[in-house]
Design a protein around this motif. Structure first.
Motif, PDB file in Angstrom:
ATOM      1  N   VAL A   1       6.982 -13.111  -5.194  1.00 56.86           N
ATOM      2  CA  VAL A   1       7.115 -13.645  -4.614  1.00 56.86           C
ATOM      3  C   VAL A   1       6.800 -13.888  -3.222  1.00 56.86           C
ATOM      4  CG1 VAL A   1       9.393 -15.342  -3.518  1.00 56.86           C
ATOM      5  CG2 VAL A   1       9.680 -14.195  -5.821  1.00 56.86           C
ATOM      6  N   ARG A   2       6.639 -13.271  -2.707  1.00 58.53           N
ATOM      7  CA  ARG A   2       6.249 -12.327  -1.480  1.00 58.53           C
ATOM      8  C   ARG A   2       5.835 -11.101  -1.204  1.00 58.53           C
ATOM      9  NH1 ARG A   2       8.984 -12.266   4.144  1.00 58.53           N
ATOM     10  NH2 ARG A   2      11.155 -12.167   2.637  1.00 58.53           N
ATOM     11  N   GLU A   3       4.420 -11.390   0.117  1.00 53.63           N
ATOM     12  CA  GLU A   3       4.440  -9.707  -0.271  1.00 53.63           C
ATOM     13  C   GLU A   3       4.205 -10.289   1.583  1.00 53.63           C
ATOM     14  OE1 GLU A   3       0.636  -7.824  -1.460  1.00 53.63           O
ATOM     15  OE2 GLU A   3       1.368  -8.576  -2.788  1.00 53.63           O
ATOM     16  N   ALA A   4       4.199  -8.820   1.820  1.00 48.70           N
ATOM     17  CA  ALA A   4       3.079  -8.339   3.372  1.00 48.70           C
ATOM     18  C   ALA A   4       2.873  -6.932   3.814  1.00 48.70           C
ATOM     19  CB  ALA A   4       3.893  -8.986   4.070  1.00 48.70           C
ATOM     20  N   SER A   5       1.627  -7.475   4.013  1.00 50.09           N
ATOM     21  CA  SER A   5       1.371  -5.521   4.639  1.00 50.09           C
ATOM     22  C   SER A   5       1.606  -5.249   6.318  1.00 50.09           C
ATOM     23  CB  SER A   5      -0.509  -5.648   5.107  1.00 50.09           C
ATOM     24  OG  SER A   5      -0.625  -4.223   5.104  1.00 50.09           O
ATOM     25  N   PHE A   6       1.648  -3.923   6.560  1.00 49.61           N
ATOM     26  CA  PHE A   6       2.477  -3.620   8.066  1.00 49.61           C
ATOM     27  C   PHE A   6       1.568  -2.648   7.862  1.00 49.61           C
ATOM     28  CE2 PHE A   6       6.430  -5.917   6.217  1.00 49.61           C
ATOM     29  CZ  PHE A   6       6.012  -6.812   6.760  1.00 49.61           C
ATOM     30  N   PRO A   7       0.953  -2.380   9.987  1.00 49.71           N
ATOM     31  CA  PRO A   7       0.482  -1.071  10.148  1.00 49.71           C
ATOM     32  C   PRO A   7       1.296   0.222  10.390  1.00 49.71           C
ATOM     33  CG  PRO A   7       0.614  -2.564  11.919  1.00 49.71           C
ATOM     34  CD  PRO A   7       1.101  -3.213  10.920  1.00 49.71           C
ATOM     35  N   SER A   8       1.676   1.366   9.150  1.00 49.39           N
ATOM     36  CA  SER A   8       2.625   1.691   8.938  1.00 49.39           C
ATOM     37  C   SER A   8       3.205   2.217  10.595  1.00 49.39           C
ATOM     38  CB  SER A   8       2.690   3.153   8.604  1.00 49.39           C
ATOM     39  OG  SER A   8       2.431   2.551   7.639  1.00 49.39           O
ATOM     40  N   GLN A   9       1.494   2.820  11.204  1.00 49.44           N
ATOM     41  CA  GLN A   9       1.859   4.003  12.372  1.00 49.44           C
ATOM     42  C   GLN A   9       2.901   3.181  13.999  1.00 49.44           C
ATOM     43  OE1 GLN A   9       0.591   6.743  13.254  1.00 49.44           O
ATOM     44  NE2 GLN A   9      -0.460   7.261  11.126  1.00 49.44           N
ATOM     45  N   ARG A  10       2.314   1.465  13.612  1.00 46.89           N
ATOM     46  CA  ARG A  10       3.195   1.110  14.905  1.00 46.89           C
ATOM     47  C   ARG A  10       4.807   0.912  15.008  1.00 46.89           C
ATOM     48  NH1 ARG A  10      -1.119  -4.114  15.435  1.00 46.89           N
ATOM     49  NH2 ARG A  10      -2.497  -2.934  15.709  1.00 46.89           N
TER      50      ARG A  10
END
Length: 332
Positions: free
Chosen positions: A29-38
């Motif tokens: 349905v929906r996806e996103a990527s996040f910078p883990s270190q932040r």
């Protein structure tokens, strides 16, 4: 229709996705990527992700790079932990599951098709039985897929941390070199991983088995990721020492995969996941990986019948986590 939340938590980035199960298939349905270190924690990322829409999932499954014990994992490359009870309590999820990342990838294997896979043994077809997944990347992950009737049950493994076993004089010398460099025990992961390729290159140069060219020395000095530089130079043939290092790396990878196939009795297939295999696919296809995989003495005929495939789908762990979440919903 229920919405499922899935995640693939890595040291560099975290993928989160919402899925619906439609006609027995999962649809993103929906996806996103996040910078883990932040991020300060996984719940912080989940909260930010859910705020982007109105969906309210009842189930969450996440794959993490590290051992998971009792639903809890303290990540190796991040200064925080992931816990099933915390996720369920914070967001009111009815079901929460934390998996090892290779276990999550294992859940995706049965649904991968076509261009998501590349075969190293195109003449072979899978037989009934167990399968296995091995993934060289930052470390060396492994998982076993146990056949139970029509189902494949995925079991995580920390087999990448078993002792490295040399097979000839060159590998014996390599073991001694790395043991001195590390000042102690040498696991398979120390050689079959991104850093392992760099160690193999240094071994060849410092023991006089290869000569480092001036151009390659300059490139490595300036490189952000020296291991990727060695891999690229080895693939293109621009540097002979890098090509030698990559060739030895491929043989060690094949031997490690063959050992896992013996442990799992993986007649259903061996799958190479992780970030390195797709990048070095031409080197994996030159035959040396398959030969090292099969060189197991009296059991060589067993391994010669096992199909070997490379996972090209970069979202395999996320898709596998979603498949596991869908399976959780079927459990009363």
């Amino acid at each position: 229709m229920a919405v499922l939340l899935a995640g693939d938590v890595g040291g560099t980035k975290t993928l989160l996705g919402l899925f619906r199960a439609t006609a027995g298939e999962l649809r993103c349905v929906r996806e996103a990527s996040f910078p883990s270190q932040r991020a300060t924690s996984l719940p912080a990322m989940v909260q930010a992700f859910l705020r982007q829409g109105r969906e309210r999932p009842s189930t969450i499954t996440v794959g993490v790079a590290g051992p998971v014990i009792g639903g809890h994992s303290r990540l190796t490359n991040l200064p925080w932990a992931v816990d099933e009870a915390e996720l369920a309590g914070t967001f009111g999820f009815r079901r929460a599951r934390v998996l090892n990342d290779l276990e999550a990838t294992g859940w995706a294997i049965r649904s991968l098709r076509g261009r998501q896979l590349a075969s190293l043994t195109p003449a072979l077809r899978s037989q009934p039985g167990n399968a296995a997944v091995i993934a060289a990347g930052t470390g060396l992950g492994m998982a076993i897929l146990v056949r139970e009737g029509e189902r494949l049950l995925v079991s995580a493994s920390e087999g990448g941390h078993q002792e490295f076993a040399p097979r000839d004089r060159t590998e014996e010398a390599l073991l001694g070199f790395v043991r001195r460099e590390l000042k102690g025990r040498v696991s398979v992961e120390r050689l079959v991983s991104g850093d392992g390729l760099g160690r193999i290159y240094r071994f060849l140069i410092r023991t006089g088995r290869a000569r480092e060219g001036a151009a390659m020395r300059r490139r490595l000095t300036a490189a952000i990721d020296p291991n990727a530089t060695i891999s690229e130079a080895g693939l293109t043939g621009r540097d002979h020492a890098a090509a030698q290092a990559l060739a030895l790396f491929v043989r060690l990878y094949g031997a490690a995969a063959g050992n896992l196939a013996l442990v799992a009795r993986a007649t259903g297939g061996m799958f190479l996941a992780g970030g390195i295999a797709p990048r070095i696919l031409p080197a994996l296809r030159d035959g040396s990986f398959v030969r090292a995989f099969r060189e197991k003495g009296r059991l060589s005929p067993l391994l010669a019948a096992i199909p070997i495939k490379v996972v090209l789908e970069p979202r395999a762990a996320l898709l596998g986590a979603a498949a596991c979440a869908a399976d959780l919903r079927r459990v009363p």
